[in-house]
Design a protein around this motif. Structure first.
Motif, PDB file in Angstrom:
ATOM      1  N   GLN A  62       0.703  -1.305  -0.075  1.00  0.00           N
ATOM      2  CA  GLN A  62      -0.200   0.003   0.021  1.00  0.00           C
ATOM      3  C   GLN A  62       0.943   1.349   0.014  1.00  0.00           C
ATOM      4  OE1 GLN A  62      -2.499  -0.584   3.398  1.00  0.00           O
ATOM      5  NE2 GLN A  62      -4.023  -1.484   2.244  1.00  0.00           N
ATOM      6  N   LEU A  63       1.898   1.293   0.679  1.00  0.00           N
ATOM      7  CA  LEU A  63       2.830   2.273   0.777  1.00  0.00           C
ATOM      8  C   LEU A  63       3.625   2.533  -0.637  1.00  0.00           C
ATOM      9  CD1 LEU A  63       4.623   1.994   4.263  1.00  0.00           C
ATOM     10  CD2 LEU A  63       2.965   3.603   3.443  1.00  0.00           C
ATOM     11  N   ALA A  64       3.597   1.395  -1.338  1.00  0.00           N
ATOM     12  CA  ALA A  64       4.487   1.532  -2.666  1.00  0.00           C
ATOM     13  C   ALA A  64       3.644   2.374  -3.602  1.00  0.00           C
ATOM     14  CB  ALA A  64       4.783   0.192  -3.100  1.00  0.00           C
ATOM     15  N   ASN A  65       2.229   2.251  -3.437  1.00  0.00           N
ATOM     16  CA  ASN A  65       1.092   2.827  -4.478  1.00  0.00           C
ATOM     17  C   ASN A  65       1.060   4.570  -3.933  1.00  0.00           C
ATOM     18  OD1 ASN A  65       0.910   0.646  -5.784  1.00  0.00           O
ATOM     19  ND2 ASN A  65      -0.706  -0.074  -4.299  1.00  0.00           N
ATOM     20  N   VAL A  66       1.578   4.824  -2.693  1.00  0.00           N
ATOM     21  CA  VAL A  66       1.346   6.283  -2.209  1.00  0.00           C
ATOM     22  C   VAL A  66       2.028   7.159  -3.408  1.00  0.00           C
ATOM     23  CG1 VAL A  66       1.914   7.919  -0.454  1.00  0.00           C
ATOM     24  CG2 VAL A  66       0.861   5.738   0.091  1.00  0.00           C
ATOM     25  N   LEU A  67       3.286   6.869  -3.589  1.00  0.00           N
ATOM     26  CA  LEU A  67       4.061   7.776  -4.553  1.00  0.00           C
ATOM     27  C   LEU A  67       3.680   7.416  -6.131  1.00  0.00           C
ATOM     28  CD1 LEU A  67       7.592   7.482  -2.973  1.00  0.00           C
ATOM     29  CD2 LEU A  67       5.859   9.218  -2.546  1.00  0.00           C
ATOM     30  N   LEU A  68       3.352   8.385  -6.655  1.00  0.00           N
ATOM     31  CA  LEU A  68       2.997   8.202  -8.157  1.00  0.00           C
ATOM     32  C   LEU A  68       4.130   8.589  -9.134  1.00  0.00           C
ATOM     33  CD1 LEU A  68      -0.624   9.677  -7.929  1.00  0.00           C
ATOM     34  CD2 LEU A  68      -0.085   7.362  -7.808  1.00  0.00           C
ATOM     35  N   ALA A  69       4.911   9.650  -8.767  1.00  0.00           N
ATOM     36  CA  ALA A  69       5.615   9.908  -9.751  1.00  0.00           C
ATOM     37  C   ALA A  69       6.770  10.762  -9.275  1.00  0.00           C
ATOM     38  CB  ALA A  69       5.239  10.252 -11.037  1.00  0.00           C
ATOM     39  N   PRO A  70       8.016  10.965  -9.352  1.00  0.00           N
ATOM     40  CA  PRO A  70       8.764  12.405  -8.978  1.00  0.00           C
ATOM     41  C   PRO A  70       8.360  13.403  -9.868  1.00  0.00           C
ATOM     42  CG  PRO A  70      10.007  10.663 -10.008  1.00  0.00           C
ATOM     43  CD  PRO A  70       8.633  10.016 -10.081  1.00  0.00           C
ATOM     44  N   ILE A  71       8.614  14.717  -9.468  1.00  0.00           N
ATOM     45  CA  ILE A  71       8.510  15.795 -10.195  1.00  0.00           C
ATOM     46  C   ILE A  71       9.679  16.427 -10.615  1.00  0.00           C
ATOM     47  CG2 ILE A  71       7.269  18.115 -10.467  1.00  0.00           C
ATOM     48  CD1 ILE A  71       4.878  16.874  -8.658  1.00  0.00           C
ATOM     49  N   VAL A  72      10.042  16.392 -12.062  1.00  0.00           N
ATOM     50  CA  VAL A  72      11.252  16.882 -12.410  1.00  0.00           C
ATOM     51  C   VAL A  72      11.128  18.132 -12.856  1.00  0.00           C
ATOM     52  CG1 VAL A  72      13.519  16.531 -13.420  1.00  0.00           C
ATOM     53  CG2 VAL A  72      12.375  14.455 -12.391  1.00  0.00           C
ATOM     54  N   SER A  73      11.500  19.279 -12.393  1.00  0.00           N
ATOM     55  CA  SER A  73      11.268  20.718 -13.053  1.00  0.00           C
ATOM     56  C   SER A  73      12.342  21.545 -12.709  1.00  0.00           C
ATOM     57  CB  SER A  73       9.763  21.253 -12.466  1.00  0.00           C
ATOM     58  OG  SER A  73       9.885  21.525 -11.261  1.00  0.00           O
ATOM     59  N   GLU A  74      12.294  22.781 -13.030  1.00  0.00           N
ATOM     60  CA  GLU A  74      13.348  23.575 -12.655  1.00  0.00           C
ATOM     61  C   GLU A  74      13.223  24.041 -11.289  1.00  0.00           C
ATOM     62  OE1 GLU A  74      14.943  28.042 -14.318  1.00  0.00           O
ATOM     63  OE2 GLU A  74      13.756  26.855 -15.405  1.00  0.00           O
ATOM     64  N   LYS A  75      11.866  24.192 -10.797  1.00  0.00           N
ATOM     65  CA  LYS A  75      11.857  24.548  -9.290  1.00  0.00           C
ATOM     66  C   LYS A  75      12.183  23.283  -8.492  1.00  0.00           C
ATOM     67  CE  LYS A  75       8.024  26.360  -6.278  1.00  0.00           C
ATOM     68  NZ  LYS A  75       6.838  26.712  -6.209  1.00  0.00           N
ATOM     69  N   SER A  76      11.662  22.075  -8.839  1.00  0.00           N
ATOM     70  CA  SER A  76      12.169  20.962  -8.057  1.00  0.00           C
ATOM     71  C   SER A  76      13.797  20.863  -7.934  1.00  0.00           C
ATOM     72  CB  SER A  76      11.376  19.803  -8.418  1.00  0.00           C
ATOM     73  OG  SER A  76      11.716  19.306  -9.729  1.00  0.00           O
ATOM     74  N   SER A  77      14.294  20.990  -8.918  1.00  0.00           N
ATOM     75  CA  SER A  77      15.796  20.573  -8.974  1.00  0.00           C
ATOM     76  C   SER A  77      16.673  21.648  -8.319  1.00  0.00           C
ATOM     77  CB  SER A  77      16.325  20.538 -10.444  1.00  0.00           C
ATOM     78  OG  SER A  77      16.042  21.603 -10.997  1.00  0.00           O
ATOM     79  N   LEU A  78      15.999  23.085  -8.111  1.00  0.00           N
ATOM     80  CA  LEU A  78      16.529  23.931  -7.120  1.00  0.00           C
ATOM     81  C   LEU A  78      16.164  23.656  -5.890  1.00  0.00           C
ATOM     82  CD1 LEU A  78      17.969  26.681  -7.986  1.00  0.00           C
ATOM     83  CD2 LEU A  78      15.704  27.720  -7.636  1.00  0.00           C
ATOM     84  N   ALA A  79      15.209  23.110  -5.354  1.00  0.00           N
ATOM     85  CA  ALA A  79      14.793  22.784  -4.223  1.00  0.00           C
ATOM     86  C   ALA A  79      15.757  21.677  -3.610  1.00  0.00           C
ATOM     87  CB  ALA A  79      13.410  22.444  -4.130  1.00  0.00           C
ATOM     88  N   ALA A  80      16.052  20.715  -4.642  1.00  0.00           N
ATOM     89  CA  ALA A  80      16.928  19.330  -4.377  1.00  0.00           C
ATOM     90  C   ALA A  80      18.061  20.122  -4.123  1.00  0.00           C
ATOM     91  CB  ALA A  80      17.025  18.377  -5.235  1.00  0.00           C
ATOM     92  N   GLU A  81      18.757  20.908  -4.890  1.00  0.00           N
ATOM     93  CA  GLU A  81      19.958  21.610  -4.749  1.00  0.00           C
ATOM     94  C   GLU A  81      20.189  22.365  -3.299  1.00  0.00           C
ATOM     95  OE1 GLU A  81      21.255  23.556  -8.040  1.00  0.00           O
ATOM     96  OE2 GLU A  81      21.000  22.053  -9.385  1.00  0.00           O
ATOM     97  N   GLN A  82      19.264  23.169  -3.120  1.00  0.00           N
ATOM     98  CA  GLN A  82      19.264  24.188  -2.081  1.00  0.00           C
ATOM     99  C   GLN A  82      18.793  23.606  -0.640  1.00  0.00           C
ATOM    100  OE1 GLN A  82      17.292  27.471  -3.306  1.00  0.00           O
ATOM    101  NE2 GLN A  82      19.048  28.487  -4.524  1.00  0.00           N
ATOM    102  N   ASP A  83      17.887  22.936  -0.777  1.00  0.00           N
ATOM    103  CA  ASP A  83      17.284  22.376   0.529  1.00  0.00           C
ATOM    104  C   ASP A  83      17.237  20.902   0.787  1.00  0.00           C
ATOM    105  OD1 ASP A  83      15.984  23.737   2.692  1.00  0.00           O
ATOM    106  OD2 ASP A  83      13.899  23.213   1.903  1.00  0.00           O
TER     107      ASP A  83
END
Length: 99
Positions: free
Chosen positions: A7-28
């Protein structure tokens, strides 16, 4: 794999890869996922820890409202969905393979 884990494996549908999300990954050290509309913060946390074997520091979720779009003469509406910002503890990282 137990019923709870599947059931937990079905919670995550997809990662969102965008300019804003990659900036959040680098900084935060935060990663953005599209999740089920009924998912809670605790479910998202457990799902990320199970799938990627990392430690989660915090989770923020938000409901994204679907846009109203015109399809020819008729008006239509895209469906609403839920987005989760997952902040990882220091020293942990998630690598998405670039294809």
């Amino acid at each position: 794999m137990s019923i709870e884990q599947s059931q937990l494996a079905n919670v995550l549908l997809a990662p969102i890869v965008s300019e804003k999300s990659s900036l959040a990954a680098e900084q935060d050290n935060s990663f953005v996922f599209k999740v089920q509309k009924s998912a809670t913060k605790l479910q998202v946390k457990k799902a990320v820890e199970l799938m990627f074997e990392v430690e989660v520091d915090s989770v923020q979720v938000l409901n994204v409202k679907g846009k109203v779009k015109r399809f020819g003469r008729t008006l239509g509406k895209r469906s609403d969905w839920k987005k989760a910002y997952v902040k990882l503890k220091a020293g942990h990282d998630i690598e998405f393979a670039a294809a």
